[in-house]
Design an enzyme around this catalytic site. Structure first.
Site, PDB file in Angstrom:
ATOM      1  N   HIS A  84     -16.346 -29.785 162.330  1.00 17.60           N
ATOM      2  CA  HIS A  84     -17.034 -29.118 161.224  1.00 17.60           C
ATOM      3  C   HIS A  84     -18.487 -29.621 161.133  1.00 17.60           C
ATOM      4  O   HIS A  84     -18.736 -30.817 161.053  1.00 17.60           O
ATOM      5  CB  HIS A  84     -16.287 -29.414 159.924  1.00 17.60           C
ATOM      6  CG  HIS A  84     -16.760 -28.601 158.773  1.00 17.60           C
ATOM      7  ND1 HIS A  84     -16.229 -27.365 158.486  1.00 17.60           N
ATOM      8  CD2 HIS A  84     -17.731 -28.813 157.868  1.00 17.60           C
ATOM      9  CE1 HIS A  84     -16.856 -26.869 157.438  1.00 17.60           C
ATOM     10  NE2 HIS A  84     -17.778 -27.715 157.056  1.00 17.60           N
ATOM     11  N   ALA A  85     -19.443 -28.691 161.158  1.00 19.79           N
ATOM     12  CA  ALA A  85     -20.861 -29.064 161.224  1.00 19.79           C
ATOM     13  C   ALA A  85     -21.287 -29.887 160.013  1.00 19.79           C
ATOM     14  O   ALA A  85     -20.933 -29.566 158.877  1.00 19.79           O
ATOM     15  CB  ALA A  85     -21.722 -27.813 161.316  1.00 19.79           C
TER      16      ALA A  85
ATOM     17  N   HIS B  70     -29.735 -24.445 159.668  1.00 17.51           N
ATOM     18  CA  HIS B  70     -29.247 -24.887 158.355  1.00 17.51           C
ATOM     19  C   HIS B  70     -29.096 -26.413 158.308  1.00 17.51           C
ATOM     20  O   HIS B  70     -29.614 -27.072 157.402  1.00 17.51           O
ATOM     21  CB  HIS B  70     -27.910 -24.199 158.054  1.00 17.51           C
ATOM     22  CG  HIS B  70     -27.230 -24.731 156.829  1.00 17.51           C
ATOM     23  ND1 HIS B  70     -27.325 -24.121 155.596  1.00 17.51           N
ATOM     24  CD2 HIS B  70     -26.453 -25.825 156.643  1.00 17.51           C
ATOM     25  CE1 HIS B  70     -26.640 -24.825 154.712  1.00 17.51           C
ATOM     26  NE2 HIS B  70     -26.086 -25.858 155.324  1.00 17.51           N
ATOM     27  N   GLU B  71     -28.399 -26.976 159.278  1.00 18.65           N
ATOM     28  CA  GLU B  71     -28.137 -28.425 159.267  1.00 18.65           C
ATOM     29  C   GLU B  71     -29.437 -29.220 159.340  1.00 18.65           C
ATOM     30  O   GLU B  71     -29.594 -30.238 158.665  1.00 18.65           O
ATOM     31  CB  GLU B  71     -27.221 -28.827 160.426  1.00 18.65           C
ATOM     32  CG  GLU B  71     -25.809 -28.251 160.363  1.00 18.65           C
ATOM     33  CD  GLU B  71     -25.066 -28.580 159.084  1.00 18.65           C
ATOM     34  OE1 GLU B  71     -25.361 -29.620 158.456  1.00 18.65           O
ATOM     35  OE2 GLU B  71     -24.198 -27.779 158.693  1.00 18.65           O
TER      36      GLU B  71
ATOM     37  N   HIS C  97     -31.064 -29.968 156.058  1.00 13.66           N
ATOM     38  CA  HIS C  97     -30.598 -31.186 155.378  1.00 13.66           C
ATOM     39  C   HIS C  97     -31.366 -32.404 155.894  1.00 13.66           C
ATOM     40  O   HIS C  97     -31.831 -33.239 155.139  1.00 13.66           O
ATOM     41  CB  HIS C  97     -29.107 -31.413 155.646  1.00 13.66           C
ATOM     42  CG  HIS C  97     -28.196 -30.445 154.957  1.00 13.66           C
ATOM     43  ND1 HIS C  97     -28.278 -30.177 153.617  1.00 13.66           N
ATOM     44  CD2 HIS C  97     -27.148 -29.715 155.425  1.00 13.66           C
ATOM     45  CE1 HIS C  97     -27.317 -29.307 153.292  1.00 13.66           C
ATOM     46  NE2 HIS C  97     -26.622 -29.011 154.378  1.00 13.66           N
TER      47      HIS C  97
ATOM     48  N   GLU D 232     -27.908 -27.570 149.808  1.00 12.26           N
ATOM     49  CA  GLU D 232     -27.347 -26.450 150.572  1.00 12.26           C
ATOM     50  C   GLU D 232     -28.326 -25.276 150.602  1.00 12.26           C
ATOM     51  O   GLU D 232     -28.434 -24.563 151.592  1.00 12.26           O
ATOM     52  CB  GLU D 232     -26.017 -25.988 149.974  1.00 12.26           C
ATOM     53  CG  GLU D 232     -24.868 -26.946 150.179  1.00 12.26           C
ATOM     54  CD  GLU D 232     -24.668 -27.369 151.633  1.00 12.26           C
ATOM     55  OE1 GLU D 232     -24.829 -26.525 152.531  1.00 12.26           O
ATOM     56  OE2 GLU D 232     -24.378 -28.557 151.860  1.00 12.26           O
TER      57      GLU D 232
ATOM     58  N   HIS E 188     -10.891 -27.208 146.247  1.00 16.98           N
ATOM     59  CA  HIS E 188     -11.749 -27.920 145.303  1.00 16.98           C
ATOM     60  C   HIS E 188     -11.074 -28.218 143.961  1.00 16.98           C
ATOM     61  O   HIS E 188     -11.551 -29.062 143.221  1.00 16.98           O
ATOM     62  CB  HIS E 188     -13.046 -27.140 145.087  1.00 16.98           C
ATOM     63  CG  HIS E 188     -13.840 -26.988 146.360  1.00 16.98           C
ATOM     64  ND1 HIS E 188     -13.399 -26.210 147.412  1.00 16.98           N
ATOM     65  CD2 HIS E 188     -15.011 -27.540 146.761  1.00 16.98           C
ATOM     66  CE1 HIS E 188     -14.278 -26.271 148.402  1.00 16.98           C
ATOM     67  NE2 HIS E 188     -15.265 -27.074 148.037  1.00 16.98           N
TER      68      HIS E 188
ATOM     69  N   TYR F  28     -22.337 -24.434 144.566  1.00 19.47           N
ATOM     70  CA  TYR F  28     -22.358 -23.385 145.590  1.00 19.47           C
ATOM     71  C   TYR F  28     -22.920 -22.086 145.019  1.00 19.47           C
ATOM     72  O   TYR F  28     -23.593 -21.334 145.712  1.00 19.47           O
ATOM     73  CB  TYR F  28     -20.952 -23.173 146.174  1.00 19.47           C
ATOM     74  CG  TYR F  28     -20.384 -24.433 146.776  1.00 19.47           C
ATOM     75  CD1 TYR F  28     -20.899 -24.947 147.977  1.00 19.47           C
ATOM     76  CD2 TYR F  28     -19.378 -25.141 146.144  1.00 19.47           C
ATOM     77  CE1 TYR F  28     -20.400 -26.119 148.518  1.00 19.47           C
ATOM     78  CE2 TYR F  28     -18.868 -26.320 146.682  1.00 19.47           C
ATOM     79  CZ  TYR F  28     -19.384 -26.800 147.872  1.00 19.47           C
ATOM     80  OH  TYR F  28     -18.896 -27.973 148.409  1.00 19.47           O
TER      81      TYR F  28
HETATM   82 ZN   LIG Z   1     -25.028 -27.572 154.499  1.00 18.90          ZN
END
Ligand SMILES: [Zn+2]
Length: 602
Positions: A343-344, A373-374, A377, A401, A501, A511
């Site tokens: 999982h990234a 995207h990553e 971060h 995010e 969650h 989110y």
């Molecule tokens: Zn992310």
């Protein structure tokens, strides 16, 4: 898509007893400063140990690496909990604003507060671990006698994605929702005990504690969310009406002409992301004119090259290159010889400059976007590295995010042309398919992103009683999503527990915020970059001005209230969902055409 930051651990447990052992003398501003220095120092050290252990445990899974990580993480959690308790000592001390903010962040960083009564504290900790484990081990077995018939959440998700057999989908949907039956009693007790802990810390209940970390009163924050949802709801209603019409063509009367969508037919076990039903609802001229996956494959683009391309996006807008250690230490491909978590995720292991990503990169469109995207971060993490440790986080929990996704929105055909992956950008008349696909992911998600915590806040506050847990859940799903189960779901079920969650006790509003903010950021930065085309075709690639604005915000970290951070980019202190409407404008007009004369709403 995860962000790993071990300094501000989210699942912090804290004992609610206020400090009694801190000496007799009245603390001074100087004491507060010393205290925060100590907190920043210690959390930095423990955070480093925990994230080094965490990295190894995820890139080399064995019983030993898991144990080492669990131990290091527990040390960090315990220490943070102890500090959060001690921070109360300075509540009435007149301290510098910067120190006050640090103390406040420390106090509201808790997700669960354990009551001071040691027996109750222990009970709550055990229940929390049990709920999490019950979900983690959750499997549905078509034939309980045959273990090979048992399906975990990954296998369930695959069927929900791929199958178009209504009976099968219904069976699997109902099957997965049996895993949460044993949670109901424990969850009720969980709510009682965690509320008790939150009250001891001065909050009305656990939900109010969660809402207190947004630089405004819990009531104002709730109103803010309602306002944002009202802005975007008309577009959601159109998407809902269109999808209902198309699913009815496929599945017949099980999809009502003007009622809610059946929960099991949206390609996802929670109906939170509808992009898997795209093949059933796609427009006739859906071909977007190019296929990035084939291009990457034809060129034999390596994972390292894909990441280099992602890095070039950021350097093109003025960010410095990634450090050499990023290339030495990141995990970009799945190792052949050991178990890893694919999982990234993006890491800042030392909370300074030890940036890494962990992915099992495949040469495809999705991973190309995920890399952008990553890295978002990582560049955020590096931008706030010089702040006190407690401020090394995003402006609120939606921002981190949102930043990665903002950059991913700049991965447009024009960008692909500029970096030489595509010869010519297709005509904008091809955009409807792409926009519809994105709307099935991002617009469809919004009401779901909102309702999880709407339910929990009502449960924590006591507005929803345990005997109505399931009814309240489906009332909200109907109200916000217009989604309903096909068979009655009485109080013998506990359907919220089938979403990680809830038993995992992870707040969810972030989110929803990220989904709203990314479009607002994108619109503002595109304007700065001087983009005059349709918003969905704007990329901030090579715009030093947009990059500067972005960096100005990122480097603030958590040091200022989030509206001030937002203001740096958006020129406004208010969140605004109208950027979503701007982005999807061509789709909105197209949907109007499609649903002309058809029922809207439920
Ligand atoms: Zn992310």
């Amino acid at each position: 898509m995860r962000l790993i930051n071990f300094v501000l651990v989210l699942a912090i447990l804290v004992s609610g007893c206020t400090s009694g052992s801190s000496g007799n003398s009245t603390p001074t501003a100087e004491d507060a400063k010393k205290f925060m220095d100590d907190v920043n120092d210690t959390l930095f050290k423990l955070g480093l140990e925990a994230s080094q252990a965490g990295w190894v445990s995820e890139t080399y899974i064995t019983d030993d690496t898991s144990a080492l990580f669990a131990r290091a993480n527990q040390r960090l959690i315990d220490k943070t909990a102890q500090y959060a308790k001690e921070a109360v000592r300075f509540d009435k001390v007149d301290v510098a604003p910067d120190i006050r903010r640090q103390l406040n962040i420390l106090k509201v960083s808790l997700v669960m507060a354990t009551p001071s009564n040691p027996k109750e504290g222990e009970e709550l900790t055990k229940i929390a671990a049990d709920l999490d484990a019950t979900y983690g081990k959750g499997k549905w077995c078509e034939d309980p006698k045959k273990s090979e018939s048992c399906l975990d959440i990954n296998q369930i998700s695959d069927i929900m994605r791929d199958s178009q057999d209504e009976k099968k989908l219904r069976q699997v949907w109902e099957g997965w929702h049996t895993i949460s039956l044993p949670m109901r009693k424990e969850y009720t007790r969980f709510v009682e005990l965690s509320n008790k802990g939150a009250k001891e810390l001065g909050f009305a209940d656990s939900g109010a504690m969660w809402r207190s970390k947004y630089d405004m009163s819990p009531e104002d924050f709730t109103k803010e969310l309602d306002r944002l949802w009202t802005q975007v709801r008309p577009l959601y209603l159109k998407l809902h009406a269109y999808v209902r019409m198309k699913l009815r063509e496929k599945y017949g009367d099980v999809v009502p002409a003007n009622g809610p969508l059946p929960a099991h037919l949206l390609g996802n076990i929670w109906a939170q992301d509808w992009s898997n039903v795209y093949p059933l609802v796609k427009p006739a001229n859906a071909d977007k004119g190019y296929d990035l996956t084939s291009i990457l494959k034809a060129r034999k683009t390596s994972p390292v090259d894909m990441v280099k391309t992602g890095e070039r996006f950021y350097t093109s807008i003025g960010f410095p290159s990634l450090p050499k250690t990023f290339w030495d230490r990141s995990m970009l491909v799945k190792p052949r010889d050991r178990e890893v978590v694919c999982h990234a995720s993006a890491w800042d292991v030392d909370n300074v400059e030890d940036l890494r990503i962990k992915m099992c990169i495949q040469p495809n469109d999705e991973d190309f976007n995920t890399i952008h995207h990553e890295l978002g971060h990582n560049f955020y993490q590096r931008a706030y590295k010089d702040l006190p440790v407690i401020f090394r986080d995003s402006a609120n929990d939606g921002f981190h995010e949102a930043i990665g996704d903002t950059i991913a929105l700049s991965v447009t055909p024009e960008y692909l042309v500029k970096i030489g992956l595509l010869d010519k950008a297709p005509d904008t008349s091809r955009d409807i398919g792409l926009l519809l696909h994105k709307a099935l992911e991002k617009i469809a998600f919004l009401p779901f992103g909102l309702l999880i915590d709407q339910w929990r806040w009502k449960v924590f506050s006591g507005e929803v009683k345990p005997e109505d847990y399931n009814k309240a859940w489906w009332d909200l799903r109907l109200k916000y999503q217009g989604v309903a189960p096909v068979s009655p779901r009485g109080e013998d079920f506990f359907d919220p527990g089938a979403k990680y969650h809830v038993p995992g006790n992870v707040p969810y509003t972030r989110y929803f915020l990220a989904d709203i903010l990314q479009f607002q950021f994108h619109r503002a930065l595109a304007q700065t970059a001087g983009c005059t085309s349709m918003l969905n075709r704007c990329s901030i690639y090579q715009s030093g001005e947009a990059g500067k604005k972005l960096n100005d915000m990122l480097s603030m970290g958590l040091s200022k209230p989030w509206p001030e951070a937002l203001d740096k980019i958006a020129g406004s202190k208010q969140m605004d969902a109208t950027a979503i409407l701007d982005y999807f404008k061509p789709l909105d007009a197209w949907l109007d055409e499609q649903i002309k004369g058809k029922p809207v709403g439920w």
